[in-house]
Write a protein that holds these residues in place. Structure first.
Motif, PDB file in Angstrom:
ATOM      1  N   ALA A  31      -0.650 -14.333   7.628  1.00 27.35           N
ATOM      2  CA  ALA A  31       0.625 -15.270   7.993  1.00 27.35           C
ATOM      3  C   ALA A  31       1.834 -14.623   8.561  1.00 27.35           C
ATOM      4  CB  ALA A  31       0.655 -16.390   7.087  1.00 27.35           C
ATOM      5  N   TRP A  32       2.061 -13.254   7.953  1.00 27.80           N
ATOM      6  CA  TRP A  32       3.403 -12.567   7.918  1.00 27.80           C
ATOM      7  C   TRP A  32       3.501 -12.315   9.571  1.00 27.80           C
ATOM      8  CZ3 TRP A  32       3.067  -8.376   3.919  1.00 27.80           C
ATOM      9  CH2 TRP A  32       2.722  -8.885   2.594  1.00 27.80           C
ATOM     10  N   GLY A  63      -0.142  -1.687   6.233  1.00 24.30           N
ATOM     11  CA  GLY A  63      -0.558  -2.750   6.958  1.00 24.30           C
ATOM     12  C   GLY A  63       0.715  -3.467   7.271  1.00 24.30           C
ATOM     13  N   ALA A  64       0.504  -4.791   6.808  1.00 18.73           N
ATOM     14  CA  ALA A  64       1.658  -5.647   7.389  1.00 18.73           C
ATOM     15  C   ALA A  64       2.695  -5.670   6.058  1.00 18.73           C
ATOM     16  CB  ALA A  64       1.260  -7.233   6.989  1.00 18.73           C
ATOM     17  N   VAL A  65       4.091  -5.953   6.712  1.00 13.89           N
ATOM     18  CA  VAL A  65       5.154  -5.619   5.715  1.00 13.89           C
ATOM     19  C   VAL A  65       6.161  -6.889   6.071  1.00 13.89           C
ATOM     20  CG1 VAL A  65       7.329  -4.299   5.147  1.00 13.89           C
ATOM     21  CG2 VAL A  65       5.269  -3.201   6.107  1.00 13.89           C
ATOM     22  N   LEU A  84      -1.684  -2.358   1.627  1.00  9.86           N
ATOM     23  CA  LEU A  84      -1.828  -1.116   1.992  1.00  9.86           C
ATOM     24  C   LEU A  84      -3.190  -0.837   2.268  1.00  9.86           C
ATOM     25  CD1 LEU A  84       0.227   0.978  -0.395  1.00  9.86           C
ATOM     26  CD2 LEU A  84       0.843   0.306   1.929  1.00  9.86           C
ATOM     27  N   GLU A  85      -4.000  -0.256   3.183  1.00 13.99           N
ATOM     28  CA  GLU A  85      -5.492  -0.130   3.472  1.00 13.99           C
ATOM     29  C   GLU A  85      -5.828   1.086   3.000  1.00 13.99           C
ATOM     30  OE1 GLU A  85      -7.344  -2.614   4.570  1.00 13.99           O
ATOM     31  OE2 GLU A  85      -5.617  -3.928   4.833  1.00 13.99           O
ATOM     32  N   GLU A  86      -6.797   1.274   1.869  1.00 12.80           N
ATOM     33  CA  GLU A  86      -7.073   2.658   1.301  1.00 12.80           C
ATOM     34  C   GLU A  86      -8.723   2.883   1.989  1.00 12.80           C
ATOM     35  OE1 GLU A  86      -7.418   2.611  -2.722  1.00 12.80           O
ATOM     36  OE2 GLU A  86      -5.254   3.442  -2.744  1.00 12.80           O
ATOM     37  N   PRO A  87      -8.853   3.821   2.466  1.00 10.69           N
ATOM     38  CA  PRO A  87     -10.287   4.266   2.926  1.00 10.69           C
ATOM     39  C   PRO A  87     -11.455   4.020   2.167  1.00 10.69           C
ATOM     40  CG  PRO A  87      -9.243   6.397   2.166  1.00 10.69           C
ATOM     41  CD  PRO A  87      -8.342   5.235   1.993  1.00 10.69           C
TER      42      PRO A  87
END
Length: 460
Positions: A31-32, A63-65, A84-87
């Motif tokens: 939603a950001w 990712g989103a901020v 944050l997207e981690e592998p």
């Protein structure tokens, strides 16, 4: 994988992610709206700090901020929320830990002052983490995976009492009920961790409640420690001439008037500056007969090779003192705990140094040099210090690797207690931590890296 690593992973003694505050959990990143361009620079800096020390292939991506900015002194304070997207996790040992490393929701506070970023706070946790108002469930959620035994029925009551005493002792207050509940869960998790450290310690140290007990491990490391020390990229110094006399059985510069009172670096990773000023204070006393409390703030503001509250190297600080023309006293250039514009005045400088040297990594030779020449700046692995109360600390070597140093302190002496040899270490976290601000570490075998970065200024 080393034979001890699976054990440490299961014990929860390898650094890992911590749950995020309740007000962040469950927030819908979808939603950001698009982030303001003004937030991207601080957000990328926060990501860089998060990824520091991570190998390629394990680093998170932004990712989103979203967030806000407000004026703070001479700079701007950014309060950010980011995903944050981690592998994917490929190590089955790590994947068994209670906190899954996939999509994380983080809150960051970043100070942008005089064009430099400084990370003041970082809290990260899985997006799908759930928190309940039921206290028993909250406590259960923070227990380590290894604990299979049922908890005593009065566990909740006892922990509530201990936490209440902690709040009173250290005058803690929290802004919201949600933050208080989350800090309670962090506190209980930390008490479990302190018990594990206690069980594995081979010395006489006692671990438990300290003023840092409501901080996650990541918060503690980010605020109070110095990750730059691991990079070993400070200015290179020449080796000191060895002292030929054997080291006396015991020595303590505190009793000989060469050590100022314990200071407090506050919420600033400036341990490197305190370590160096402590050394220079001792050198000046031994060569000029006057003990002066010197200015750490001068180094935060005027040492352009280091990064103020984000960390630094003692070797760089010596060079800065020499190039500036000396150090002012604490009274003339008082400590603020954040970087300001350099306000050094050569006319007010009370001490100077001629050079600096690197000391031997042989602990007997290091002790001999200390006894003859004065207190020594050293860097150590701060494992367990978040919960240290008193006694001689002797962690297992895999837990306190000499190659993972992250805190600069001052070696003021050495001795024996109950036939256990120790180093006496002046810390910079105030007198309400440890043994009135001092830490006692087992002496021998390069305990926690105490001998890997020993150095001193020289005063002719």
């Amino acid at each position: 994988m080393a034979f001890w690593l699976p054990l440490l992973l299961l014990l929860g003694l390898i650094p890992g992610a911590a749950p995020a505050p309740a007000e962040l959990r469950g927030a819908g990143a979808q939603a950001w709206g698009p982030p303001s361009p003004a937030l991207l620079g601080p957000a990328r800096f926060a990501l860089e700090m998060y990824n520091r020390g991570r190998a390629a292939g394990t680093r998170a991506v932004l990712g989103a901020v979203r967030g806000r900015v407000r004026r703070a002194g001479r700079g701007s304070l950014y309060s950010l929320e980011a995903t944050l997207e981690e592998p994917p996790c490929n190590d089955p040992m790590v994947c068994q830990l209670p906190v899954s490393k996939k999509t994380l929701l983080c809150s960051f506070e970043i100070l942008d002052e005089l064009g430099k970023h400084m990370l003041l706070r970082r809290d990260c946790g899985p997006v799908d983490t759930k928190v309940t108002d039921d206290r028993n469930e909250t406590w259960t959620s923070v227990l380590p995976l290894l604990s299979k035994d049922p908890l005593p029925q009065d566990f909740s009551v006892k922990m509530a009492s201990v936490f209440k005493n902690f709040l009173i002792t250290y005058n803690r207050t929290y802004a919201t009920k949600e933050e208080a509940q989350w800090r309670l869960s962090v506190f209980v998790s930390n008490m479990m961790r302190a018990q594990k450290i206690q069980a594995l310690d081979q010395g006489t140290a006692r671990y438990g409640v300290t003023k840092f007990s409501d901080l996650t491990e990541e918060e503690f490391r980010t605020i109070y420690l110095n990750p730059y020390l691991r990079e070993d990229s400070g200015k290179k110094m020449r080796l000191a001439k060895p002292v030929n006399d054997p080291a006396p059985p015991t020595w303590d510069w505190r009793s000989k008037g060469a050590v100022t009172n314990v200071k407090n670096q506050g919420m600033c990773g400036s341990c490197w500056a305190f370590s160096v000023t402590g050394n220079v204070e001792g050198q000046w006393y031994l060569n000029r007969g006057t003990l002066l409390s010197l200015s750490e703030q001068e180094l935060l503001d005027c040492d352009k090779m280091d990064k103020a509250c984000m960390g630094g190297f003692p070797s760089n600080a010596y060079s800065a003192i020499k190039n500036l023309g000396g150090l002012e006293t604490e009274d003339d250039y008082s400590y603020r705990g954040y970087m300001q514009a350099c306000n050094f005045s050569a006319e007010k400088a009370k001490v100077y140094i001629n050079d600096s040297v690197e000391l031997s990594q042989n602990e007997e030779k290091l002790a001999a040099w200390l006894a003859k020449k004065g207190p020594v700046s050293v860097a150590i692995n701060a494992f367990g210090m978040q919960f240290y109360r008193h006694g001689i600390s002797r962690p297992l070597r895999p837990l306190c690797s000499p190659w993972l140093i992250d805190h600069a302190v001052l070696l003021v002496g050495y001795g024996n207690r109950s036939d256990i040899p120790f180093w006496a270490i002046k810390n910079s976290w105030g007198t309400d931590w440890g043994e009135e601000g001092y830490y006692y570490l087992h002496r021998g075998s390069g305990a926690c890296g105490v001998n890997t970065m020993a150095s001193s200024a020289l005063v002719d």
